[in-house]
Write an enzyme that holds these catalytic residues in place. Sequence first.
Site, PDB file in Angstrom:
ATOM      1  N   ARG A 145      12.004  -5.665   4.686  1.00 55.19           N
ATOM      2  CA  ARG A 145      11.668  -4.287   4.313  1.00 55.19           C
ATOM      3  C   ARG A 145      12.453  -3.241   5.090  1.00 55.19           C
ATOM      4  O   ARG A 145      12.712  -3.386   6.271  1.00 55.19           O
ATOM      5  CB  ARG A 145      10.166  -4.141   4.566  1.00 55.19           C
ATOM      6  CG  ARG A 145       9.621  -2.763   4.623  1.00 55.19           C
ATOM      7  CD  ARG A 145       8.148  -2.809   4.452  1.00 55.19           C
ATOM      8  NE  ARG A 145       7.427  -2.838   5.717  1.00 55.19           N
ATOM      9  CZ  ARG A 145       6.113  -2.666   5.821  1.00 55.19           C
ATOM     10  NH1 ARG A 145       5.388  -2.488   4.735  1.00 55.19           N
ATOM     11  NH2 ARG A 145       5.531  -2.681   6.984  1.00 55.19           N
ATOM     12  N   ARG A 160      -0.295  -8.624  13.629  1.00 49.37           N
ATOM     13  CA  ARG A 160      -0.883  -7.651  12.696  1.00 49.37           C
ATOM     14  C   ARG A 160      -1.778  -8.360  11.683  1.00 49.37           C
ATOM     15  O   ARG A 160      -2.844  -7.861  11.312  1.00 49.37           O
ATOM     16  CB  ARG A 160       0.228  -6.862  11.989  1.00 49.37           C
ATOM     17  CG  ARG A 160       0.857  -5.812  12.910  1.00 49.37           C
ATOM     18  CD  ARG A 160       2.265  -5.456  12.502  1.00 49.37           C
ATOM     19  NE  ARG A 160       2.339  -4.712  11.264  1.00 49.37           N
ATOM     20  CZ  ARG A 160       3.468  -4.594  10.537  1.00 49.37           C
ATOM     21  NH1 ARG A 160       4.581  -5.173  10.922  1.00 49.37           N
ATOM     22  NH2 ARG A 160       3.459  -3.879   9.439  1.00 49.37           N
ATOM     23  N   ARG A 177      -9.486   0.697   9.225  1.00 48.38           N
ATOM     24  CA  ARG A 177      -9.093  -0.673   9.559  1.00 48.38           C
ATOM     25  C   ARG A 177     -10.181  -1.390  10.347  1.00 48.38           C
ATOM     26  O   ARG A 177     -10.000  -2.560  10.677  1.00 48.38           O
ATOM     27  CB  ARG A 177      -7.834  -0.628  10.412  1.00 48.38           C
ATOM     28  CG  ARG A 177      -6.532  -0.943   9.635  1.00 48.38           C
ATOM     29  CD  ARG A 177      -5.405  -0.730  10.610  1.00 48.38           C
ATOM     30  NE  ARG A 177      -4.191  -1.407  10.350  1.00 48.38           N
ATOM     31  CZ  ARG A 177      -3.104  -0.815   9.818  1.00 48.38           C
ATOM     32  NH1 ARG A 177      -3.147   0.416   9.386  1.00 48.38           N
ATOM     33  NH2 ARG A 177      -1.985  -1.497   9.709  1.00 48.38           N
ATOM     34  N   ARG A 218      11.339  -0.976  10.536  1.00 43.29           N
ATOM     35  CA  ARG A 218      10.308  -0.662  11.520  1.00 43.29           C
ATOM     36  C   ARG A 218      10.373  -1.634  12.683  1.00 43.29           C
ATOM     37  O   ARG A 218      10.613  -2.827  12.491  1.00 43.29           O
ATOM     38  CB  ARG A 218       8.922  -0.758  10.860  1.00 43.29           C
ATOM     39  CG  ARG A 218       8.569   0.491  10.098  1.00 43.29           C
ATOM     40  CD  ARG A 218       7.315   0.330   9.313  1.00 43.29           C
ATOM     41  NE  ARG A 218       6.216  -0.287  10.054  1.00 43.29           N
ATOM     42  CZ  ARG A 218       4.996  -0.401   9.576  1.00 43.29           C
ATOM     43  NH1 ARG A 218       4.718   0.085   8.375  1.00 43.29           N
ATOM     44  NH2 ARG A 218       4.049  -0.957  10.276  1.00 43.29           N
ATOM     45  N   LYS A 273       0.834  -1.205   0.000  1.00 39.67           N
ATOM     46  CA  LYS A 273       0.000   0.000   0.000  1.00 39.67           C
ATOM     47  C   LYS A 273       0.874   1.263   0.000  1.00 39.67           C
ATOM     48  O   LYS A 273       0.633   2.195  -0.760  1.00 39.67           O
ATOM     49  CB  LYS A 273      -0.934   0.034   1.232  1.00 39.67           C
ATOM     50  CG  LYS A 273      -1.861  -1.172   1.328  1.00 39.67           C
ATOM     51  CD  LYS A 273      -2.825  -1.077   2.511  1.00 39.67           C
ATOM     52  CE  LYS A 273      -2.189  -1.077   3.877  1.00 39.67           C
ATOM     53  NZ  LYS A 273      -1.567  -2.370   4.268  1.00 39.67           N
TER      54      LYS A 273
HETATM   55  P1  AMP Z   1       0.867   0.540   9.288  1.00 36.24           P
HETATM   56  O1  AMP Z   1       2.029   1.452   9.069  1.00 36.24           O
HETATM   57  O2  AMP Z   1      -0.336   0.929   8.486  1.00 36.24           O
HETATM   58  O3  AMP Z   1       1.238  -0.913   9.099  1.00 36.24           O
HETATM   59  O4  AMP Z   1       0.430   0.699  10.829  1.00 36.24           O
HETATM   60  C1  AMP Z   1       1.330   0.398  11.877  1.00 36.24           C
HETATM   61  C2  AMP Z   1       0.568   0.241  13.181  1.00 36.24           C
HETATM   62  O5  AMP Z   1      -0.093   1.467  13.520  1.00 36.24           O
HETATM   63  C3  AMP Z   1      -0.532  -0.801  13.176  1.00 36.24           C
HETATM   64  O6  AMP Z   1      -0.050  -2.116  13.412  1.00 36.24           O
HETATM   65  C4  AMP Z   1      -1.432  -0.296  14.304  1.00 36.24           C
HETATM   66  O7  AMP Z   1      -0.863  -0.570  15.563  1.00 36.24           O
HETATM   67  C5  AMP Z   1      -1.372   1.207  14.091  1.00 36.24           C
HETATM   68  N1  AMP Z   1      -2.401   1.694  13.133  1.00 36.24           N
HETATM   69  C6  AMP Z   1      -2.195   2.281  11.914  1.00 36.24           C
HETATM   70  N2  AMP Z   1      -3.334   2.619  11.335  1.00 36.24           N
HETATM   71  C7  AMP Z   1      -4.327   2.234  12.183  1.00 36.24           C
HETATM   72  C8  AMP Z   1      -5.746   2.289  12.122  1.00 36.24           C
HETATM   73  N3  AMP Z   1      -6.396   2.812  11.066  1.00 36.24           N
HETATM   74  N4  AMP Z   1      -6.426   1.809  13.186  1.00 36.24           N
HETATM   75  C9  AMP Z   1      -5.808   1.282  14.264  1.00 36.24           C
HETATM   76  N5  AMP Z   1      -4.470   1.183  14.388  1.00 36.24           N
HETATM   77  C10 AMP Z   1      -3.719   1.648  13.342  1.00 36.24           C
END
Ligand code: AMP
Length: 215
Positions: free
Chosen positions: A126, A172, A87, A161, A13
């Site tokens: 990554r 996740r 989400r 990360r 994404k």
């Molecule tokens: P991402 O970078 O999108 O993989 O997000 C990293 C982490 O941030 C996720 O594993 C969640 O802990 C938190 N997070 C990001 N976006 C959301 C969302 N829309 N709702 C809830 N937690 C989120």
Amino acid sequence: MNIILLGPPGAGKGTQAHHLVATRGMIQLSTGDMLREAKSSGSEMGQRVAEVMARGDLVTDEIVIGLIREKLEGDKGGGFIFDGFPRTLAQADALGQLLADCGETLDAVIEMKVDDEALVGRITARSTCSGCGAVYNDVTKPIPADGVCSNCGQKTEFTRRADDNEDALRNRLMEYYKKTSPLIGYYYAKNMLRSVNGLGTIDGVQASIAKVLDA
Ligand code: AMP
């Protein structure tokens, strides 16, 4: 045009969002990036979410909806790309309401389909440019030997990360299947869902997304 990129962690994404920003002047709204920024700035909210994120759990709907609400009030550019948001079904309902409140619409939800086995490999390989957030992969897109990011042209650091490890990733993925995957049915029922194969080359996936957006 406002779109959602929907898919599990590692679906690509962020990579595709960066391309749409560069080629179409769209604005990427990644709640993951916003939360990581809050964490590194040491804000009270950032400290509260740090542990939740490290475990790979979802942070509360209230926090992420608040972050998105703020961004929708700013520059709209060539449209928004919602990346990693919504989400949950509550976030999806809230997004619909927020867009309606500011006279905007949601034009497409692009589901990036990938196979679970591929995700673990992608995520554990990554790294990200700390300057612009461009994503690299040890196998398919290695970090340039001269340390200069091919996206922003800066000599920067490339970081992994904290939650890109196998344990957090399993969690996740579980969160994705329990709480986020119902959105596929939700947007299908709203006749907004468009699916692309996320397993091709980066260029191939870019072309599939362009076809959806230009249809
Ligand atoms: P991402 O970078 O999108 O993989 O997000 C990293 C982490 O941030 C996720 O594993 C969640 O802990 C938190 N997070 C990001 N976006 C959301 C969302 N829309 N709702 C809830 N937690 C989120």
